[in-house]
Design an enzyme around this catalytic site. Sequence first.
Site, PDB file in Angstrom:
ATOM      1  N   HIS A  31       0.931  -1.106  -0.073  1.00 37.20           N
ATOM      2  CA  HIS A  31       0.002  -0.113  -0.063  1.00 37.20           C
ATOM      3  C   HIS A  31       0.977   1.137   0.158  1.00 37.20           C
ATOM      4  CE1 HIS A  31      -3.859   1.987   0.597  1.00 37.20           C
ATOM      5  NE2 HIS A  31      -3.060   3.174   1.279  1.00 37.20           N
ATOM      6  N   CYS A  32       0.816   1.936  -0.949  1.00 34.67           N
ATOM      7  CA  CYS A  32       1.793   3.249  -1.256  1.00 34.67           C
ATOM      8  C   CYS A  32       1.143   4.421  -0.526  1.00 34.67           C
ATOM      9  CB  CYS A  32       2.215   3.441  -2.696  1.00 34.67           C
ATOM     10  SG  CYS A  32       3.051   4.819  -3.070  1.00 34.67           S
ATOM     11  N   PRO A  33       1.774   4.775   0.330  1.00 33.44           N
ATOM     12  CA  PRO A  33       1.322   6.059   1.083  1.00 33.44           C
ATOM     13  C   PRO A  33       1.370   7.231   0.049  1.00 33.44           C
ATOM     14  CG  PRO A  33       3.535   5.778   1.755  1.00 33.44           C
ATOM     15  CD  PRO A  33       3.044   4.526   1.039  1.00 33.44           C
ATOM     16  N   SER A  37      -1.695   6.924  -2.001  1.00 32.28           N
ATOM     17  CA  SER A  37      -3.004   6.555  -0.947  1.00 32.28           C
ATOM     18  C   SER A  37      -3.899   5.463  -1.891  1.00 32.28           C
ATOM     19  CB  SER A  37      -3.736   7.610  -0.964  1.00 32.28           C
ATOM     20  OG  SER A  37      -3.163   8.797  -0.108  1.00 32.28           O
ATOM     21  N   ASN A  38      -3.054   4.341  -2.364  1.00 34.32           N
ATOM     22  CA  ASN A  38      -3.687   3.420  -2.909  1.00 34.32           C
ATOM     23  C   ASN A  38      -2.736   2.212  -2.783  1.00 34.32           C
ATOM     24  OD1 ASN A  38      -5.709   2.165  -4.542  1.00 34.32           O
ATOM     25  ND2 ASN A  38      -5.200   3.041  -6.577  1.00 34.32           N
TER      26      ASN A  38
END
Length: 447
Positions: free
Chosen positions: A115-117, A120-121
């Site tokens: 989950h890539c900060p 946000s996805n």
Amino acid sequence: MELSALAVPSVYGLISFLAYSSQWLLLYLDPEPISKKQLIRFNVLLVCLLITYTRAVIVDPGRIPRSPEKEEDNIDGKDSGKGRKRWCRKCKATKPPRSHHCKECKRCIPKMDHHCPWTSNCVSHTTFPHFFRFLFYATTSMIYLFSLLWPRIKFVWDDRNLPSYLGPSIFQLAHLFMLTLANFFALFAVGILFVRNVWCLAVNTTTIEGWEIERHKTLVRRARYFGGYLDGPDGIQVRIQKQEFPYDIGFWKNFKQGMGTGNILSWFSPFSTTPSIQSSLTFETNDFEDPSVTWPPPDPDRMNRRVPHGIDRESEAFTYRDAELTPEDTIAAFRQRQEDDIVRRRKPFVQRLEAKVVRGEGSLGDEDEDEGVDRLDELGEVEVGEGAEGTGGGDGQREGEESWRNSEGERLRDFGVDEDIEFYDEEDDVPLSELLARKKARARARA
């Protein structure tokens, strides 16, 4: 408002600062203003960057089909119809191969990478091509920007001894310095991430699977000292054998699968289509292992205890402690005990091994004391550090084996994975209603 909500606007702000303010500055710096051709090239790269980043943010990372018929048709495929299956008790559905439950998206994500900060996805089977293209165009755009800035920086440095009124203003110098600094650090971070994703794409592994591969190597290394077996819950012995990663099917096929197409031009097109969910339910394997062997490999610390708490302790067995509770509180207490029983954390491996040696049930060999300590550190690896001896959150409880960290100090939760779900997702937890639904689906398929 949470800080995570500012991540995407911050990225857009950084892109705008590097891209648009630099174009304005390059019109006024010596030795010459930026040319029209350079502006066109830079803005084409910028448009591709903005499109790919936006798609990496807004494209849905995918949902696992809930229909039993679809699950039977798609999940019982090339590599998942045999061996151990996984069940997500939060989604109440079977987890296809390579899928994981994301604690941020609140659902199982097909072929979840992390989950890539910054988007946000989730980076998943459907969003990875867009994320990869974003990294490519971000790296390319910043390299091109640096090629435009460098002649101006060199010109300013060469003329540093001239009177200040012959050179750029203080504002322009400060702007140039900030642009160079921001571009350098952003290029360094994104460039490393891009190279890492090229490698992952070439060998067909996700970030989470890289963690699982390292975890498996740790277990194999530990088991080597104990005759190929490690202790599981309730003292059971679990056979640990070296297992090859099954999804590396060759350089070209890996790229085709990861990017969703074999058309090389589509790999770099910002408007390329998103891979379908159906293509994420089964994956081709390299057949290095027996078809009944599944990934991830067996892990003693992912297994539930077979003996419920209290049966092995007379002081707690057959004790009713909810006599004074209301019916609603009794039900709530019962459900809480169910949740507590599902996730039974064990002590880190090093602590269990130390206790075993103290009891005289095992040894680290005949080497001297210092070498024995080194052997203990080797078997426990990073667990002797913060991950094993820190506290679990703010409750002061010691973390169990779920806190194992890889060589970079990362846990599964650092990739967005719900650890409680990920560590206890075996087929044994499948409800009877689900098993009956599967049986009916198989019967209809044979009819």
